[in-house]
Design a protein around this motif. Structure first.
Motif, PDB file in Angstrom:
ATOM      1  N   GLN A   1       0.834  -1.208   0.000  1.00  0.00           N
ATOM      2  CA  GLN A   1       0.000   0.000   0.000  1.00  0.00           C
ATOM      3  C   GLN A   1       0.866   1.253   0.000  1.00  0.00           C
ATOM      4  O   GLN A   1       1.860   1.325   0.728  1.00  0.00           O
ATOM      5  N   ARG A   2       0.433   2.217  -0.777  1.00  0.00           N
ATOM      6  CA  ARG A   2       1.099   3.512  -0.724  1.00  0.00           C
ATOM      7  C   ARG A   2       0.678   4.215   0.557  1.00  0.00           C
ATOM      8  O   ARG A   2      -0.439   3.990   1.041  1.00  0.00           O
ATOM      9  N   PRO A   3       1.541   5.077   1.106  1.00  0.00           N
ATOM     10  CA  PRO A   3       1.144   5.795   2.323  1.00  0.00           C
ATOM     11  C   PRO A   3       0.061   6.841   2.035  1.00  0.00           C
ATOM     12  O   PRO A   3       0.085   7.481   0.985  1.00  0.00           O
ATOM     13  N   LEU A   4      -0.860   6.962   2.975  1.00  0.00           N
ATOM     14  CA  LEU A   4      -1.918   7.967   2.829  1.00  0.00           C
ATOM     15  C   LEU A   4      -1.355   9.329   3.228  1.00  0.00           C
ATOM     16  O   LEU A   4      -0.831   9.500   4.319  1.00  0.00           O
ATOM     17  N   LYS A   5      -1.447  10.275   2.329  1.00  0.00           N
ATOM     18  CA  LYS A   5      -0.912  11.595   2.616  1.00  0.00           C
ATOM     19  C   LYS A   5      -1.934  12.431   3.383  1.00  0.00           C
ATOM     20  O   LYS A   5      -1.687  12.946   4.453  1.00  0.00           O
ATOM     21  N   ASP A   6      -3.106  12.556   2.795  1.00  0.00           N
ATOM     22  CA  ASP A   6      -4.217  13.233   3.473  1.00  0.00           C
ATOM     23  C   ASP A   6      -5.519  12.895   2.750  1.00  0.00           C
ATOM     24  O   ASP A   6      -5.490  12.252   1.702  1.00  0.00           O
ATOM     25  N   THR A   7      -6.600  13.302   3.337  1.00  0.00           N
ATOM     26  CA  THR A   7      -7.894  13.057   2.698  1.00  0.00           C
ATOM     27  C   THR A   7      -8.664  14.364   2.615  1.00  0.00           C
ATOM     28  O   THR A   7      -8.818  15.066   3.616  1.00  0.00           O
ATOM     29  N   ARG A   8      -9.075  14.668   1.409  1.00  0.00           N
ATOM     30  CA  ARG A   8      -9.907  15.865   1.233  1.00  0.00           C
ATOM     31  C   ARG A   8     -11.301  15.421   0.873  1.00  0.00           C
ATOM     32  O   ARG A   8     -11.561  14.228   0.696  1.00  0.00           O
ATOM     33  N   ARG A   9     -12.179  16.384   0.710  1.00  0.00           N
ATOM     34  CA  ARG A   9     -13.542  16.051   0.291  1.00  0.00           C
ATOM     35  C   ARG A   9     -13.784  16.727  -1.049  1.00  0.00           C
ATOM     36  O   ARG A   9     -13.264  17.797  -1.328  1.00  0.00           O
ATOM     37  N   ARG A  10     -14.555  16.053  -1.854  1.00  0.00           N
ATOM     38  CA  ARG A  10     -14.859  16.653  -3.146  1.00  0.00           C
ATOM     39  C   ARG A  10     -16.342  16.460  -3.441  1.00  0.00           C
ATOM     40  O   ARG A  10     -16.917  15.425  -3.118  1.00  0.00           O
ATOM     41  N   ARG A  11     -16.919  17.461  -4.063  1.00  0.00           N
ATOM     42  CA  ARG A  11     -18.346  17.385  -4.391  1.00  0.00           C
ATOM     43  C   ARG A  11     -18.509  17.185  -5.890  1.00  0.00           C
ATOM     44  O   ARG A  11     -17.882  17.870  -6.695  1.00  0.00           O
ATOM     45  N   LEU A  12     -19.333  16.241  -6.252  1.00  0.00           N
ATOM     46  CA  LEU A  12     -19.590  15.952  -7.656  1.00  0.00           C
ATOM     47  C   LEU A  12     -21.062  16.244  -7.951  1.00  0.00           C
ATOM     48  O   LEU A  12     -21.954  15.711  -7.298  1.00  0.00           O
ATOM     49  N   THR A  13     -21.285  17.111  -8.924  1.00  0.00           N
ATOM     50  CA  THR A  13     -22.663  17.405  -9.316  1.00  0.00           C
ATOM     51  C   THR A  13     -23.051  16.490 -10.466  1.00  0.00           C
ATOM     52  O   THR A  13     -22.344  16.401 -11.467  1.00  0.00           O
ATOM     53  N   SER A  14     -24.170  15.804 -10.284  1.00  0.00           N
ATOM     54  CA  SER A  14     -24.675  14.933 -11.350  1.00  0.00           C
ATOM     55  C   SER A  14     -26.123  15.310 -11.600  1.00  0.00           C
ATOM     56  O   SER A  14     -26.695  16.140 -10.898  1.00  0.00           O
ATOM     57  N   LEU A  15     -26.721  14.679 -12.589  1.00  0.00           N
ATOM     58  CA  LEU A  15     -28.132  14.962 -12.869  1.00  0.00           C
ATOM     59  C   LEU A  15     -29.013  14.512 -11.705  1.00  0.00           C
ATOM     60  O   LEU A  15     -30.147  14.940 -11.569  1.00  0.00           O
ATOM     61  N   PHE A  16     -28.458  13.618 -10.855  1.00  0.00           N
ATOM     62  CA  PHE A  16     -29.232  13.115  -9.728  1.00  0.00           C
ATOM     63  C   PHE A  16     -28.706  13.658  -8.415  1.00  0.00           C
ATOM     64  O   PHE A  16     -28.684  12.956  -7.409  1.00  0.00           O
ATOM     65  N   GLY A  17     -28.275  14.906  -8.448  1.00  0.00           N
ATOM     66  CA  GLY A  17     -27.896  15.563  -7.226  1.00  0.00           C
ATOM     67  C   GLY A  17     -26.406  15.685  -7.008  1.00  0.00           C
ATOM     68  O   GLY A  17     -25.598  15.192  -7.795  1.00  0.00           O
ATOM     69  N   VAL A  18     -26.062  16.381  -5.920  1.00  0.00           N
ATOM     70  CA  VAL A  18     -24.656  16.616  -5.579  1.00  0.00           C
ATOM     71  C   VAL A  18     -24.224  15.544  -4.582  1.00  0.00           C
ATOM     72  O   VAL A  18     -24.911  15.301  -3.602  1.00  0.00           O
ATOM     73  N   VAL A  19     -23.114  14.902  -4.860  1.00  0.00           N
ATOM     74  CA  VAL A  19     -22.608  13.853  -3.980  1.00  0.00           C
ATOM     75  C   VAL A  19     -21.263  14.285  -3.434  1.00  0.00           C
ATOM     76  O   VAL A  19     -20.401  14.742  -4.188  1.00  0.00           O
ATOM     77  N   GLU A  20     -21.100  14.157  -2.127  1.00  0.00           N
ATOM     78  CA  GLU A  20     -19.798  14.473  -1.555  1.00  0.00           C
ATOM     79  C   GLU A  20     -19.032  13.170  -1.338  1.00  0.00           C
ATOM     80  O   GLU A  20     -19.588  12.214  -0.813  1.00  0.00           O
ATOM     81  N   VAL A  21     -17.790  13.135  -1.789  1.00  0.00           N
ATOM     82  CA  VAL A  21     -16.987  11.917  -1.626  1.00  0.00           C
ATOM     83  C   VAL A  21     -15.670  12.246  -0.936  1.00  0.00           C
ATOM     84  O   VAL A  21     -15.235  13.396  -0.919  1.00  0.00           O
ATOM     85  N   ARG A  22     -15.054  11.203  -0.383  1.00  0.00           N
ATOM     86  CA  ARG A  22     -13.731  11.358   0.208  1.00  0.00           C
ATOM     87  C   ARG A  22     -12.705  11.199  -0.904  1.00  0.00           C
ATOM     88  O   ARG A  22     -12.796  10.287  -1.709  1.00  0.00           O
ATOM     89  N   ALA A  23     -11.740  12.135  -0.915  1.00  0.00           N
ATOM     90  CA  ALA A  23     -10.720  12.083  -1.964  1.00  0.00           C
ATOM     91  C   ALA A  23      -9.333  11.970  -1.341  1.00  0.00           C
ATOM     92  O   ALA A  23      -8.661  12.977  -1.100  1.00  0.00           O
ATOM     93  N   PRO A  24      -8.880  10.743  -1.028  1.00  0.00           N
ATOM     94  CA  PRO A  24      -7.559  10.577  -0.413  1.00  0.00           C
ATOM     95  C   PRO A  24      -6.435  10.821  -1.411  1.00  0.00           C
ATOM     96  O   PRO A  24      -6.622  10.642  -2.612  1.00  0.00           O
TER      97      PRO A  24
END
Ligand SMILES: [Zn+2]
Length: 460
Positions: free
Chosen positions: A75-98
């Motif tokens: 496994q590569r080392p985890l540097k940090d985790t940010r959050r990202r929001r994706l807008t789709s036709l079925f709403g905005v989804v927030e995901v974790r972006a490590p």
């Protein structure tokens, strides 16, 4: 009855995850039309939740697979985790972006990677952008927003300004794609090509120096019956000639393919058609415009006084003469038509000068008839034998282009839409609208993706 909607996610490693999306039902035993099945609101809610579960599960899976070093499998080392929001036709989804650092083995990549950026280069899905641009090109932005919000669980993600920006950005990309040299092999050479080209006017924003500006609309077809629409605002277009040539190329225009250019005789559209054609060209004054001019004369002549028998007879004779002029022009008998116009003008001028009740009407008819004479004389080299051309299936009219102009311009950009346009905005809007009317928008949007600058796309 009660019900439950559950999404079952089976991961690549075989683990199963169940997530509840929605519960519903009624305690009352009676069913009513209102409670039968899903309501629009419930449907939107379920789609939004389902989308959230799916997108989150997919991005997690992708990040998990990307964490393992391709070289040593650790496994590569985890540097940090940010959050990202994706807008789709079925709403905005927030995901974790490590973000993962380089593997300790030091053999594989030395870079830090953000796996989410690989599958989510923009803040929205391509389909969301495509749908917004398409709706924005079909309807006024405000109505496009209202319609999208009505049926999709998009929340407030479809703001008027967002629709506007996405539509114009997509238009700019479509244009870049249109000026790029075609990579695909040309289709089989066409035997003939007809290019109808016309100008139309769009009201300009107040800051622009003139009240309205001209755009060109062309409809190009080949002998196979394939038809493509093209349009542009000349001053804003990037290599307009090359863009139109690309359309001709797509229809099988080869160096030996004859191109018939139909126009109303105006210099601008005609020379664009001429410059874009690589084959021999043949210019024709389209019958639609010529017949409209004749119709105008006939219309004015209908106002001939009809109080006395003499006036009625005079009026009928005049209407008959105009039909003869029409017949001669239809058969390409240019000189005979001009002679008849000249012969008709003499008595009309005399009547116009006399102090009689018909003087005013005679003057008016003489005026429009003289206008026709000037037009026909000016365009004499473009007037053909339309009757014969029609019999031999040669193109004679831009009436279809006229209706395309109507659709492209006036339905979305006409004066009754209360909208004013900047030349740039109108030009980019037309790029999207023509792509939609050609039925190629989905494909065009995908092809033009290579010109997109996505905020999260990593440099290669
Ligand atoms: Zn490694």
């Amino acid at each position: 009855m009660k019900w439950r909607v559950v999404v079952e996610v089976v991961r690549a490693d075989g683990t199963v995850q169940l997530q509840e999306v929605s519960v519903g039902g009624h305690t009352a035993t009676d069913c009513s039309p209102e409670t039968l099945g899903l309501t629009l609101a419930a449907g939107k809610e379920i789609l939004a939740r389902l989308q959230r579960h799916l997108v989150q599960a997919q991005t997690e899976e992708h990040c998990r697979s990307r964490r393992n070093c391709q070289r040593c499998g650790n496994q590569r080392p985890l540097k940090d985790t940010r959050r990202r929001r994706l807008t789709s036709l079925f709403g905005v989804v927030e995901v974790r972006a490590p973000r993962f650092g380089p593997c300790r083995c030091g053999v594989a990549s030395h870079r830090t990677i953000t796996p989410v950026a690989e599958i989510m280069p923009d803040r929205c899905t391509p389909e969301y952008e495509r749908t917004l641009a398409k709706m924005g090109a079909l309807l006024p932005y405000r109505r496009a927003c209202a319609l999208i919000e009505e049926f999709l669980p998009i929340g407030d993600a479809a703001a008027v300004e967002t629709v506007r920006q996405r539509t114009l950005r997509v238009g700019a990309r479509l244009e870049r794609e249109a000026v790029s040299v075609p990579t695909s092999a040309p289709p089989k050479a066409a035997r003939s090509i007809a290019l109808s080209i016309d100008g139309g006017h769009v009201r300009s924003v107040r800051s622009y120096q003139v009240r309205s500006f001209e755009i060109f609309v062309a409809q190009i077809s080949n002998d196979d019956g394939k038809q493509v629409v093209f349009s542009s605002m000349p001053a804003e277009a990037d290599r307009q000639v090359q863009q139109l040539r690309g359309v001709l190329h797509g229809l099988g225009a080869a160096p030996h393919t004859p191109v018939t250019i139909l126009s109303d005789g105006a210099e601008g559209p005609r020379s664009l058609g001429e410059a874009a054609s690589i084959g021999p060209t043949h210019h024709v004054l389209d019958w639609f415009h010529l017949s409209m001019r004749i119709q105008h004369v006939a219309q004015v002549a209908k106002g001939w006084p009809a109080t006395t028998a003499g006036e009625r007879e005079e009026g009928a004779r005049l209407a008959d003469t105009i039909e003869h002029i029409r017949w001669r022009l239809w058969h390409g008998q240019l000189q005979q038509a001009l002679d008849l116009i000249g012969d008709t003008l003499v008595p009309l001028d005399t009547m116009a000068e006399a102090a009689s009740p018909i003087a005013a009407t005679a003057g008016k008819v003489a005026g429009v008839l003289r206008g026709l004479e000037t037009y026909v004389t000016g365009q004499s080299e473009l007037i053909i034998d339309y009757a014969t051309a029609r019999r031999t299936d040669e193109p004679i009219s831009t009436a279809t282009t006229e209706s395309t102009v109507q659709w492209l311009l006036h339905r979305r950009m006409g004066a009754q839409q209360q909208m004013r346009w900047s030349p740039r905005g109108a030009h980019l809007m037309l790029k999207v609208r023509t792509s939609v009317v050609n039925g190629t928008f989905n494909v065009d949007h995908a092809h033009a993706e290579r010109w997109a600058r996505r905020p999260f796309r990593q440099a290669a």
